[in-house]
Motif scaffolding. Structure first.
Motif, mmCIF file in Angstrom:
data_model
loop_
_atom_site.group_PDB
_atom_site.id
_atom_site.type_symbol
_atom_site.label_atom_id
_atom_site.label_comp_id
_atom_site.label_asym_id
_atom_site.label_seq_id
_atom_site.Cartn_x
_atom_site.Cartn_y
_atom_site.Cartn_z
ATOM 1 N N LEU A 77 13.694 6.308 -5.533
ATOM 2 C CA LEU A 77 14.469 5.669 -4.458
ATOM 3 C C LEU A 77 13.566 5.220 -3.320
ATOM 4 C CD1 LEU A 77 17.730 7.833 -4.199
ATOM 5 C CD2 LEU A 77 17.436 5.540 -5.166
ATOM 6 N N GLN A 78 12.545 6.008 -3.025
ATOM 7 C CA GLN A 78 11.618 5.608 -1.961
ATOM 8 C C GLN A 78 10.838 4.361 -2.361
ATOM 9 O OE1 GLN A 78 9.188 8.965 -0.756
ATOM 10 N NE2 GLN A 78 10.749 9.651 0.667
ATOM 11 N N GLN A 79 10.471 4.271 -3.634
ATOM 12 C CA GLN A 79 9.813 3.045 -4.104
ATOM 13 C C GLN A 79 10.753 1.859 -3.995
ATOM 14 O OE1 GLN A 79 7.550 3.262 -7.873
ATOM 15 N NE2 GLN A 79 7.640 5.480 -7.691
ATOM 16 N N ASN A 80 12.011 2.088 -4.298
ATOM 17 C CA ASN A 80 12.997 1.020 -4.204
ATOM 18 C C ASN A 80 13.137 0.528 -2.763
ATOM 19 O OD1 ASN A 80 16.355 0.407 -4.125
ATOM 20 N ND2 ASN A 80 15.157 -0.520 -5.739
ATOM 21 N N TYR B 274 0.834 -1.204 0.000
ATOM 22 C CA TYR B 274 0.000 0.000 0.000
ATOM 23 C C TYR B 274 0.872 1.259 0.000
ATOM 24 C CZ TYR B 274 -2.987 3.759 1.658
ATOM 25 O OH TYR B 274 -3.626 4.970 1.786
ATOM 26 N N ASN B 275 1.923 1.251 0.837
ATOM 27 C CA ASN B 275 2.846 2.389 0.866
ATOM 28 C C ASN B 275 3.516 2.573 -0.495
ATOM 29 O OD1 ASN B 275 2.271 2.798 3.582
ATOM 30 N ND2 ASN B 275 3.956 1.510 4.272
ATOM 31 N N LEU B 276 3.837 1.460 -1.139
ATOM 32 C CA LEU B 276 4.427 1.522 -2.477
ATOM 33 C C LEU B 276 3.436 2.125 -3.463
ATOM 34 C CD1 LEU B 276 6.704 0.810 -4.483
ATOM 35 C CD2 LEU B 276 5.675 -1.470 -4.688
ATOM 36 N N SER B 277 2.166 1.748 -3.348
ATOM 37 C CA SER B 277 1.141 2.298 -4.247
ATOM 38 C C SER B 277 0.987 3.798 -4.042
ATOM 39 C CB SER B 277 -0.198 1.593 -4.015
ATOM 40 O OG SER B 277 -0.103 0.221 -4.330
ATOM 41 N N GLU B 278 1.129 4.245 -2.794
ATOM 42 C CA GLU B 278 1.088 5.687 -2.533
ATOM 43 C C GLU B 278 2.211 6.406 -3.283
ATOM 44 O OE1 GLU B 278 -0.906 6.864 1.687
ATOM 45 O OE2 GLU B 278 1.110 6.021 1.787
ATOM 46 N N LEU B 279 3.401 5.814 -3.240
ATOM 47 C CA LEU B 279 4.540 6.410 -3.936
ATOM 48 C C LEU B 279 4.351 6.364 -5.448
ATOM 49 C CD1 LEU B 279 7.426 4.942 -1.753
ATOM 50 C CD2 LEU B 279 6.651 7.318 -1.817
ATOM 51 N N GLN B 280 3.751 5.284 -5.942
ATOM 52 C CA GLN B 280 3.486 5.196 -7.381
ATOM 53 C C GLN B 280 2.464 6.246 -7.809
ATOM 54 O OE1 GLN B 280 2.349 1.067 -7.505
ATOM 55 N NE2 GLN B 280 4.418 0.365 -7.996
ATOM 56 N N ALA B 281 1.463 6.475 -6.953
ATOM 57 C CA ALA B 281 0.488 7.534 -7.250
ATOM 58 C C ALA B 281 1.169 8.901 -7.237
ATOM 59 C CB ALA B 281 -0.648 7.498 -6.237
ATOM 60 N N ARG B 282 2.081 9.077 -6.275
ATOM 61 C CA ARG B 282 2.831 10.339 -6.214
ATOM 62 C C ARG B 282 3.684 10.528 -7.467
ATOM 63 N NH1 ARG B 282 7.938 11.196 -2.170
ATOM 64 N NH2 ARG B 282 9.092 12.550 -3.595
ATOM 65 N N GLU B 283 4.306 9.455 -7.948
ATOM 66 C CA GLU B 283 5.108 9.543 -9.167
ATOM 67 C C GLU B 283 4.233 9.931 -10.355
ATOM 68 O OE1 GLU B 283 8.171 6.839 -11.890
ATOM 69 O OE2 GLU B 283 6.926 5.899 -10.346
ATOM 70 N N THR B 284 3.032 9.350 -10.425
ATOM 71 C CA THR B 284 2.101 9.702 -11.498
ATOM 72 C C THR B 284 1.741 11.177 -11.448
ATOM 73 O OG1 THR B 284 1.159 7.464 -11.528
ATOM 74 C CG2 THR B 284 -0.173 9.228 -12.472
ATOM 75 N N ILE B 285 1.494 11.685 -10.242
ATOM 76 C CA ILE B 285 1.138 13.097 -10.091
ATOM 77 C C ILE B 285 2.328 13.988 -10.454
ATOM 78 C CG2 ILE B 285 0.463 14.863 -8.422
ATOM 79 C CD1 ILE B 285 -1.154 12.723 -6.966
#
Length: 440
Positions: free
Chosen positions: A258-261, A127-138
C-alpha cells in the motif's frame, strides 16, 4: 558507514564461529545478520536503491546550468586564381589559410513551464518508492529465510523423535530375538519386529536427507557458499497480537504494498503537472567568451584577423501548438493516475481479505497447538503404560507398535503445527508492516 562496516564484521565473526565449531547453534538473529549482508537478492535491491539515489540527485534534475568549452584549428592549402575588375589575373600556388578558435559557453534555463520542478519531485518519490521496493525484498527474504530455518528446526525435532522410535524398535527386535531363541514366541513376532526396524530406519534416513537438503537451501539464502555444519534454535515463542481491527488499521497504514501504491499515486500526480509544462513558455540564458584568429594567403583582402570577446543573450520560446502531443501526454498521465487509484482500492480489498484469512488461520493454529500438546501427553502416557504391559506380556506387539506410532504421529503433528503457526505469525507481521521491527 561505520554501522555498515560493523554489521559486516559481525556477520563475518558469526560465520567464523560457525565454521570453528561443528555444533554451534545458528540463532535466528545471527542468520538474519548473515543474510542481510550476503543474500543476493538483498544485494541487488541495495544496488537498485543506490541507482535511484543517484537519479534523484540535483545533478539529474536540469536545475543547474551547463558549461562547455570548444576549441579548433583549420589548415587549408590550395591553388588560387584571382581576376580583378581591371581584367588582370593573379595565380598563387600553395595559398595557405589558417584559422583558430576557442570559446567557453554557459547555458541556463530560467523557466521551462515548471517541468523540471515536478520532474525533480518525481525523482524524489521514485527514490522513496525504491526504498519501499528494497524493504519488500528484505521482507520476502525474511519469510524465505524463516521458512527454511523453521523447516530445519522441524526436521531436527522430527529426526530426534525418529531416532528414539528406532531405538525402541531395536530394543523390541532384540527382545523378540531372545524370545524366539528360547521358544517363547513364534517367528512371525520376530519378522514383524524386523520389518518395523527397517521401516523406522528408512524414515530416519529420509528425514536426515531432507534435513541436509534444507541446510543447503538455507546456505543459499544466507549467501554462504561453503557447507557449514550447525544446529538451529527449535524453541518457538509467539508474540501477543492486537485485535483484528487494530491489525487492519495498522496494515492500511504500514503495509509495504500500500505504501508503494501511495508513492506511485504521488509520482503520477507529478507526472501530470510535468506534462502540463508543455503548455507554458520557456526562457533561457546563454553566454560565451570566444577567441578567433586567422592567417590568410596573399589572395585575401586581409592578411589576418584576431578577435576575442563576450557574447550573451536571452531566449524566449513558446510552442503555441505542438500538434496535440502535450494534450495527449496529459490525458494519458491522468489515466495512469486513475489506474493507480484503482490498484489502491484493489490492494486494500486484497489485504483485508488476506489479513482476515491469516488472522483466523493463526488463531486456529494456536488452538490446534494446545490440542496437540495435550494429545502428545495422552499418547506418551498411553505408550508408557503399553510398553510396561508389553514387557509383562500383557499386550501384543501389534498393540505396542500402534501405541508407538500414535505417539510418533502426535509428536510430528505438534512440531509441524508449531512451526507452521510461527510462519503464519510472520505473514501477519508482514501484512501489518511490522516484520522488520520485531526482535528475533
Amino acid at each position: 558507514m561505520m554501522i555498515y562496516i560493523k554489521n559486516i564484521i559481525t556477520a563475518l565473526l558469526v560465520l567464523v564461529a560457525i565454521q570453528a565449531n561443528a555444533q554451534t547453534i545458528l540463532t535466528k538473529k545471527e542468520a538474519l545478520q548473515i543474510a542481510l549482508e550476503n543474500n543476493y537478492g538483498v544485494k541487488i535491491a541495495n544496488n537498485n536503491l543506490a541507482i535511484a539515489k543517484n537519479n534523484s540527485s540535483i545533478y539529474n534534475s536540469r536545475h543547474l546550468p551547463t558549461l562547455s568549452t570548444n576549441a579548433g584549428a583549420n589548415y587549408n592549402n590550395s591553388n588560387q586564381e584571382i581576376e580583378r575588375q581591371d581584367g588582370t589575373i593573379t595565380n598563387v600556388n600553395g595559398a595557405v589559410t589558417k584559422t583558430y578558435n576557442a570559446s567557453v559557453n554557459v547555458n541556463y534555463t530560467i523557466f521551462d513551464g515548471l517541468g523540471r520542478k515536478y520532474n525533480y519531485k518525481q525523482l524524489k518519490e521514485t527514490y522513496n518508492l525504491s526504498e519501499l521496493q528494497a524493504r519488500e525484498t528484505i521482507e520476502n527474504m525474511y519469510l524465505q529465510l524463516f521458512s527454511v530455518y523453521f523447516q530445519i528446526a522441524r526436521l531436527s525435532e522430527n529426526t530426534k523423535n525418529l531416532q528414539e522410535a528406532l531405538k525402541i524398535s531395536k530394543q523390541r527386535l532384540k527382545r523378540a530375538q531372545y524370545q524366539y531363541e528360547y521358544g517363547q514366541s513364534d517367528r512371525l513376532e520376530l519378522l514383524n519386529a524386523e520389518v518395523d526396524v527397517n521401516n523406522d530406519s528408512i524414515s530416519l534416513i529420509n528425514s536426515r536427507q531432507l534435513f541436509a537438503n534444507s541446510k543447503r537451501d538455507l546456505n543459499i539464502i544466507l549467501g554462504v557458499q561453503k557447507n557449514i555444519d550447525y544446529s538451529v534454535e527449535t524453541d518457538v515463542e509467539f508474540i501477543t497480537l492486537m485485535s483484528y481491527e487494530a491489525l487492519l488499521e495498522k496494515a492500511k497504514e504500514n503495509n509495504v504494498i500500500l505504501q508503494q501504491n501511495k508513492k506511485n499515486i504521488a509520482i503520477s500526480e507529478f507526472n501530470i503537472k510535468a506534462n502540463k509544462a508543455g503548455y507554458l513558455p520557456t526562457a533561457s540564458l546563454s553566454g560565451s567568451y570566444g577567441w578567433n584568429k586567422s592567417d590568410n594567403p596573399a589572395t585575401s583582402f586581409l592578411a589576418g584577423s584576431n578577435s576575442s570577446g563576450l557574447n550573451a543573450g536571452i531566449n524566449l520560446s513558446w510552442n503555441i501548438f505542438d500538434g496535440g502531443s502535450t494534450k495527449t501526454r496529459v490525458a494519458n498521465a491522468k489515466i495512469a493516475l486513475e489506474n493507480q487509484e484503482i490498484l489502491k482500492t484493489q490492494h486494500i480489498e486484497t489485504i483485508e481479505n488476506t489479513l482476515n484469512n491469516t488472522f483466523e488461520s493463526f488463531q486456529n493454529a494456536l488452538f490446534v497447538i494446545q490440542a496437540q500438546e495435550k494429545n502428545v501427553l495422552t499418547n506418551q502416557n498411553n505408550f508408557d503404560r503399553t510398553q510396561e504391559r508389553y514387557k509383562l506380556g500383557q499386550v501384543t506387539s501389534i498393540e505396542f507398535r500402534q501405541a508407538q506410532i500414535n505417539l510418533l504421529n502426535a509428536q510430528t503433528a505438534l512440531n509441524n503445527e508449531k512451526f507452521n503457526a510461527k510462519l503464519i505469525e510472520l505473514e501477519l507481521l508482514q501484512l501489518t508492516g511490522d516484520l522488520l521491527n520485531v526482535e528475533y
